[in-house]
Design a protein around this motif. Structure first.
Motif, PDB file in Angstrom:
ATOM      1  N   MET A 179       0.841  -1.186   0.000  1.00 29.00           N
ATOM      2  CA  MET A 179       0.000   0.000   0.000  1.00 29.00           C
ATOM      3  C   MET A 179       0.883   1.246   0.000  1.00 29.00           C
ATOM      4  N   THR A 180       0.501   2.261  -0.756  1.00 23.27           N
ATOM      5  CA  THR A 180       1.230   3.520  -0.802  1.00 23.27           C
ATOM      6  C   THR A 180       0.846   4.373   0.393  1.00 23.27           C
ATOM      7  N   ASN A 181       1.612   5.478   0.571  1.00 27.22           N
ATOM      8  CA  ASN A 181       1.293   6.401   1.670  1.00 27.22           C
ATOM      9  C   ASN A 181      -0.095   7.005   1.499  1.00 27.22           C
ATOM     10  N   GLN A 182      -0.458   7.299   0.272  1.00 29.11           N
ATOM     11  CA  GLN A 182      -1.787   7.847   0.011  1.00 29.11           C
ATOM     12  C   GLN A 182      -2.863   6.840   0.413  1.00 29.11           C
ATOM     13  N   ASP A 183      -2.619   5.558   0.081  1.00 28.48           N
ATOM     14  CA  ASP A 183      -3.580   4.523   0.484  1.00 28.48           C
ATOM     15  C   ASP A 183      -3.688   4.455   1.994  1.00 28.48           C
ATOM     16  N   GLU A 184      -2.553   4.555   2.702  1.00 24.90           N
ATOM     17  CA  GLU A 184      -2.578   4.510   4.159  1.00 24.90           C
ATOM     18  C   GLU A 184      -3.356   5.693   4.722  1.00 24.90           C
ATOM     19  N   ASP A 185      -3.137   6.888   4.151  1.00 24.47           N
ATOM     20  CA  ASP A 185      -3.868   8.074   4.614  1.00 24.47           C
ATOM     21  C   ASP A 185      -5.368   7.923   4.396  1.00 24.47           C
ATOM     22  N   GLU A 186      -5.724   7.400   3.242  1.00 20.99           N
ATOM     23  CA  GLU A 186      -7.140   7.208   2.964  1.00 20.99           C
ATOM     24  C   GLU A 186      -7.764   6.208   3.924  1.00 20.99           C
ATOM     25  N   VAL A 187      -7.013   5.153   4.237  1.00 22.72           N
ATOM     26  CA  VAL A 187      -7.521   4.151   5.185  1.00 22.72           C
ATOM     27  C   VAL A 187      -7.689   4.760   6.567  1.00 22.72           C
ATOM     28  N   GLU A 188      -6.687   5.585   6.985  1.00 21.78           N
ATOM     29  CA  GLU A 188      -6.786   6.235   8.289  1.00 21.78           C
ATOM     30  C   GLU A 188      -7.973   7.196   8.338  1.00 21.78           C
ATOM     31  N   ASP A 189      -8.182   7.958   7.260  1.00 21.76           N
ATOM     32  CA  ASP A 189      -9.322   8.883   7.215  1.00 21.76           C
ATOM     33  C   ASP A 189     -10.642   8.123   7.280  1.00 21.76           C
ATOM     34  N   GLU A 190     -10.693   7.017   6.573  1.00 19.02           N
ATOM     35  CA  GLU A 190     -11.925   6.228   6.597  1.00 19.02           C
ATOM     36  C   GLU A 190     -12.177   5.653   7.984  1.00 19.02           C
ATOM     37  N   LEU A 191     -11.088   5.229   8.659  1.00 20.94           N
ATOM     38  CA  LEU A 191     -11.226   4.703  10.015  1.00 20.94           C
ATOM     39  C   LEU A 191     -11.708   5.782  10.973  1.00 20.94           C
ATOM     40  N   ALA A 192     -11.151   7.028  10.836  1.00 20.15           N
ATOM     41  CA  ALA A 192     -11.576   8.129  11.708  1.00 20.15           C
ATOM     42  C   ALA A 192     -13.041   8.470  11.473  1.00 20.15           C
ATOM     43  N   ALA A 193     -13.472   8.435  10.196  1.00 21.63           N
ATOM     44  CA  ALA A 193     -14.872   8.726   9.898  1.00 21.63           C
ATOM     45  C   ALA A 193     -15.786   7.672  10.500  1.00 21.63           C
ATOM     46  N   LEU A 194     -15.359   6.415  10.413  1.00 22.12           N
ATOM     47  CA  LEU A 194     -16.164   5.346  11.009  1.00 22.12           C
ATOM     48  C   LEU A 194     -16.228   5.484  12.520  1.00 22.12           C
ATOM     49  N   GLU A 195     -15.094   5.848  13.152  1.00 24.25           N
ATOM     50  CA  GLU A 195     -15.103   6.039  14.604  1.00 24.25           C
ATOM     51  C   GLU A 195     -16.034   7.187  14.996  1.00 24.25           C
ATOM     52  N   GLN A 196     -16.012   8.278  14.199  1.00 26.29           N
ATOM     53  CA  GLN A 196     -16.904   9.404  14.469  1.00 26.29           C
ATOM     54  C   GLN A 196     -18.358   8.987  14.310  1.00 26.29           C
ATOM     55  N   GLU A 197     -18.595   8.159  13.287  1.00 27.29           N
ATOM     56  CA  GLU A 197     -19.963   7.712  13.042  1.00 27.29           C
ATOM     57  C   GLU A 197     -20.451   6.775  14.137  1.00 27.29           C
ATOM     58  N   VAL A 198     -19.536   5.923  14.621  1.00 25.42           N
ATOM     59  CA  VAL A 198     -19.934   4.940  15.629  1.00 25.42           C
ATOM     60  C   VAL A 198     -19.967   5.549  17.018  1.00 25.42           C
ATOM     61  N   ASN A 199     -18.937   6.353  17.359  1.00 30.88           N
ATOM     62  CA  ASN A 199     -18.801   6.869  18.718  1.00 30.88           C
ATOM     63  C   ASN A 199     -19.454   8.229  18.911  1.00 30.88           C
ATOM     64  N   GLY A 200     -19.804   8.957  17.811  1.00 30.66           N
ATOM     65  CA  GLY A 200     -20.392  10.290  17.940  1.00 30.66           C
ATOM     66  C   GLY A 200     -21.682  10.306  18.735  1.00 30.66           C
ATOM     67  N   PRO A 201     -22.694   9.564  18.345  1.00 29.12           N
ATOM     68  CA  PRO A 201     -23.952   9.579  19.114  1.00 29.12           C
ATOM     69  C   PRO A 201     -23.763   9.159  20.557  1.00 29.12           C
ATOM     70  N   ALA A 202     -22.900   8.197  20.814  1.00 27.78           N
ATOM     71  CA  ALA A 202     -22.708   7.737  22.186  1.00 27.78           C
ATOM     72  C   ALA A 202     -22.039   8.812  23.030  1.00 27.78           C
ATOM     73  N   ALA A 203     -21.051   9.556  22.434  1.00 26.66           N
ATOM     74  CA  ALA A 203     -20.367  10.617  23.186  1.00 26.66           C
ATOM     75  C   ALA A 203     -21.330  11.761  23.500  1.00 26.66           C
ATOM     76  N   ALA A 204     -22.198  12.112  22.528  1.00 26.32           N
ATOM     77  CA  ALA A 204     -23.170  13.187  22.756  1.00 26.32           C
ATOM     78  C   ALA A 204     -24.157  12.813  23.846  1.00 26.32           C
ATOM     79  N   ALA A 205     -24.605  11.576  23.845  1.00 25.41           N
ATOM     80  CA  ALA A 205     -25.553  11.127  24.869  1.00 25.41           C
ATOM     81  C   ALA A 205     -24.904  11.158  26.244  1.00 25.41           C
ATOM     82  N   ALA A 206     -23.619  10.795  26.321  1.00 21.54           N
ATOM     83  CA  ALA A 206     -22.931  10.814  27.610  1.00 21.54           C
ATOM     84  C   ALA A 206     -22.764  12.244  28.124  1.00 21.54           C
TER      85      ALA A 206
END
Length: 208
Positions: A144-171
C-alpha cells in the motif's frame, strides 16, 4: 444344516459334481494300476512255468488295462480343465458384480456432486476466491502507498466518528451542568477589604 444347504448355489453344486467325478476317475486309475501289476506278475510266473501262451494272454490283458488307463488320463485332464474354468468363471462373476456395484456408487457420487460442469464451475470459483484473497493479503502486507494509508486512516476516523459520535453526545447530555453561583470569599480577604473602605463617621466629620 438347513441354512448351510440353502446357501449352496447351482454353480457350487456343479463344481462339486465335477470334483466327485474326478475323484472317481482317480480311484478307477488306482484299480487299473493294481490290475496291470497283477497281470505283469502273472505273465512272469507263467513264463517261469513254461506256459508261454497264457503268459502272452496276461500281457494282452495288461495292455488293454493300460489303454483304459490312458483314456482315464484324458478324461481327468478334461475334468481338471473344466473345473478350473468353472471356478475362474465364478471369480470373474464376483469381480464383475463388484465392478457393477462400484460403478453404481460412483454414478451416485457424481450425481450428488452435480456433474462435471458443476465441479469445473466450483473449482473456477474457488480459484478466483483464492486469487482475490492472495491479492488482498499482498496489498495489506506492505504494497500500500502512503496515500492509500492516509485514505484508510481517514476512513477509520470517519467510522469512529460515526460509531462513537452519538454515544459521546448522549454521555455529555447525561452529565450535570456546572453551578453559576458565586462562592463565598475567604475571611482574610473580607477583612482586607473592610480596612480599605473609610469609616462612615470619620468621613462625615472631615466633610463638615
Amino acid at each position: 444344516m438347513g441354512n448351510t444347504s440353502s446357501r449352496v448355489t447351482a454353480q457350487d453344486k456343479a463344481i462339486l459334481d465335477l470334483k466327485l467325478q474326478r475323484d472317481k476317475l482317480h480311484q478307477y486309475q488306482r484299480r487299473i494300476s493294481v490290475l496291470t501289476e497283477r497281470e505283469t506278475a502273472a505273465a512272469r510266473q507263467l513264463l517261469a512255468a513254461g506256459d508261454r501262451r497264457r503268459a502272452l494272454l496276461a500281457l494282452r490283458r495288461k495292455k488293454y488295462q493300460e489303454s483304459l488307463l490312458a483314456k482315464t488320463d484324458d478324461q481327468l485332464a478334461q475334468l481338471e480343465q473344466l473345473t478350473r474354468s468353472v471356478e475362474f468363471a465364478l471369480i470373474q462373476k464376483d469381480v464383475l458384480f463388484g465392478l457393477r456395484q462400484g460403478t453404481r456408487v460412483l454414478r451416485e457420487i457424481h450425481a450428488e456432486m452435480g456433474g462435471l460442469d458443476h465441479v469445473e464451475k466450483l473449482m473456477g470459483e474457488t480459484a478466483d476466491a483464492i486469487a482475490y484473497q492472495k491479492e488482498v493479503s499482498e496489498m495489506l502486507g506492505g504494497r500500500m502507498t502512503n496515500q492509500d494509508e492516509d485514505e484508510v486512516e481517514d476512513e477509520l476516523a470517519a467510522l469512529e466518528q460515526e460509531v462513537n459520535g452519538p454515544a459521546a453526545a448522549a454521555a455529555a447530555d447525561a452529565l450535570p451542568s456546572v453551578p453559576d453561583t458565586k462562592l463565598p470569599e475567604p475571611r482574610a480577604a473580607e477583612q482586607q477589604r473592610q480596612r480599605q473602605e473609610p469609616e462612615p463617621e470619620r468621613t462625615a466629620v472631615l466633610a463638615s
